[in-house]
Design a protein around this motif. Structure first.
Motif, PDB file in Angstrom:
ATOM      1  N   ARG A 146       4.059   4.537  -2.499  1.00  0.00           N
ATOM      2  CA  ARG A 146       3.008   5.047  -3.375  1.00  0.00           C
ATOM      3  C   ARG A 146       2.946   6.572  -3.297  1.00  0.00           C
ATOM      4  O   ARG A 146       3.403   7.173  -2.307  1.00  0.00           O
ATOM      5  N   CYS A 149      -2.487   7.097  -2.246  1.00  0.00           N
ATOM      6  CA  CYS A 149      -2.826   6.719  -0.879  1.00  0.00           C
ATOM      7  C   CYS A 149      -4.119   7.404  -0.431  1.00  0.00           C
ATOM      8  O   CYS A 149      -4.980   6.792   0.229  1.00  0.00           O
ATOM      9  N   TYR A 182      -3.739  -2.406   5.462  1.00  0.00           N
ATOM     10  CA  TYR A 182      -3.390  -1.042   5.853  1.00  0.00           C
ATOM     11  C   TYR A 182      -3.121  -0.968   7.360  1.00  0.00           C
ATOM     12  O   TYR A 182      -3.208  -1.970   8.068  1.00  0.00           O
ATOM     13  N   TYR A 208      -1.058  -0.867   1.762  1.00  0.00           N
ATOM     14  CA  TYR A 208      -1.282   0.543   2.116  1.00  0.00           C
ATOM     15  C   TYR A 208      -0.927   0.793   3.579  1.00  0.00           C
ATOM     16  O   TYR A 208      -1.599   1.553   4.265  1.00  0.00           O
ATOM     17  N   ASN A 268       4.078   1.067  -0.369  1.00  0.00           N
ATOM     18  CA  ASN A 268       3.032   1.291   0.613  1.00  0.00           C
ATOM     19  C   ASN A 268       2.827   2.800   0.752  1.00  0.00           C
ATOM     20  O   ASN A 268       3.088   3.558  -0.196  1.00  0.00           O
ATOM     21  N   CYS A 269       2.374   3.225   1.913  1.00  0.00           N
ATOM     22  CA  CYS A 269       2.114   4.654   2.154  1.00  0.00           C
ATOM     23  C   CYS A 269       2.873   5.142   3.389  1.00  0.00           C
ATOM     24  O   CYS A 269       2.334   5.923   4.194  1.00  0.00           O
TER      25      CYS A 269
END
Length: 438
Positions: free
Chosen positions: A403, A408, A349, A372, A394-395
């Protein structure tokens, strides 16, 4: 009395006499010579199939009659001639004679040979067998021995290799990639004094790690890939005098051993197993000479260590599809030679560091998908546009194929911390556009 009854009487008498059985004993009529001959066993009939039991000339046997349709025809006597035996095999060297029965026994255990390889395994010229190669053994320069076996791609099938490899005393190389051999590796291979390359990859082998190789100081190449070996890998193997160790695509289950830090292995693959736990901080320094570091598809956890930047010779670093978490350390920018960098399919992340996107000038494929991450800068976006960087799933709010917000939010609801987080901002190398941070 009239003549008609007399003639009828004579005819009836003639028919009666003709119908009586005729025995020619003690003489018989020979149909070949058309003459009488004396019987060799007067008064006794032959038993069995009618052939004579007395052993005389070529006449008919006692008890058969060619002139009567109701009797079995006589059979001619059969002379059995001795079949000449094959000459004994002559071998170029006694060492080849020793391995001949070993090869023939193994040949009889082959259950599938689609390429007809074993059709050449005939005769005493073992050196001409397909897949077998001869050379001078180290202990006798005037001898000829079976030095190597190369079955790569032959698609042979057998339930086991036991009793074969371990009974080839002069073998130096055994390669059997892409066959269908089953069973385990015999512990008796430890007694082979010259074996330095063993490749049994892409077969159906199973059981624990073949610990017999631990005592083989001359072994430099070990390839166990794409089998069904399971359990733990003995830590000693990582400090043995190996140059190549491929154990990927098995079912090994354990943490990465600490002594990996002292390994001298030049090519090492651990991918597609069930290795678990964190990547040891000492591992990158130990693997600094490796051109490929493959840790993908395991169960590794924890954070990427700052020391990952010491993999200066790596052209491929793949730790995808694990459970690694935390932010990316800036030390990744020191992987100047890396062409393939895969960290996709983890729990990473934060932001994608711009210095990493700028410093890795040889990148061809950089995957951070299925993580993430929440932010990418302009330099990294250039790599996205060029198709080098993949940040899908991902976020990142303003990029497609990400996502959902709920997914998330659920991830970030659980705090995740990395030890030694202050090291993550250090760059232990000199970049083209930046001095190293002290």
């Amino acid at each position: 009395m009239s003549s008609m009854p007399a003639k009828l009487l004579v005819t009836i008498l003639y028919i009666f006499l003709v119908s009586l059985p005729v025995q020619m004993s003690p003489h018989e009529y020979d149909v070949n010579t058309k003459s009488l001959r004396r019987s060799s066993s007067s008064g006794h009939r032959s038993k069995g199939n009618g052939s004579g039991g007395g052993g005389g000339g070529g006449g008919s046997a006692k008890g058969c009659n060619h002139s009567n349709k109701n009797t079995t025809p006589c059979q001619k006597s059969t002379t059995i001639e001795a079949v000449p035996t094959s000459p004994p095999l002559v071998f170029a060297d006694q060492r080849l004679e020793v391995v001949y029965p070993v090869i023939q026994k193994f040949k009889s255990s082959i259950t599938s040979d689609p390429l007809g390889v074993t059709n050449t395994w005939v005769g005493s010229d073992i050196c001409s067998y397909r897949g077998f190669f001869c050379d001078t053994p180290p202990d006798n320069s005037s001898a000829t021995a079976l030095a190597s076996v190369d079955f790569n791609g032959f698609q042979l099938a057998a339930s086991t290799l036991d009793g074969f490899i371990d009974n080839l005393p002069d073998i130096a190389l055994f390669h059997a990639n892409s066959n269908n051999f089953g069973g385990t590796i015999s512990p008796q291979i430890a007694k082979l004094p010259y074996l330095y390359e063993l490749d049994v990859s892409n077969n159906q082998l199973s059981g624990p790690f073949p610990s017999a190789v631990l005592g083989m100081s001359g072994l430099t190449f070990l390839d166990l890939r794409f089998n069904f070996f399971s359990g733990a890998v003995p830590p000693q193997i990582f400090i043995q005098n190996l140059q190549v160790l491929f154990i990927n695509n098995n079912i090994f289950t354990q943490g990465l051993p600490d002594n990996l830090a002292t390994t001298q292995i030049l090519l090492l693959t651990l991918a597609n197993n069930k290795f678990m736990g964190p990547i040891p901080r000492s591992l990158p320094k130990a693997l600094a000479t490796l051109s490929e570091v493959l840790l993908l598809n395991n169960q590794l956890t924890g954070c990427l260590p700052y020391e990952i930047g010491f993999l200066e010779e790596a052209t491929v670093f793949d730790a995808g599809n694990n459970q690694l978490t935390g932010p990316l350390p800036l030390s990744l920018s020191c992987l100047q030679k890396v062409e393939v960098l895969n960290l996709g399919g983890n729990l990473l992340y934060g932001m994608v560091p711009e210095v990493v996107c700028a410093g890795l000038v040889n990148l061809v494929n950089f995957s951070l998908s299925d993580n993430y991450f929440t932010h990418v800068g302009p330099l990294c976006r250039m790599l996205i546009q060029r198709g080098v960087l993949d940040v899908s799933n991902n976020c990142i709010p303003d990029l497609p194929f990400q996502r959902s917000v709920i997914e998330c939010a659920q991830f970030f609801a659980t705090p995740r911390m990395c030890p030694f987080i202050w090291f993550y901002s250090l760059i232990p190398c000199k970049l083209p556009f930046q001095n190293p941070i002290p």
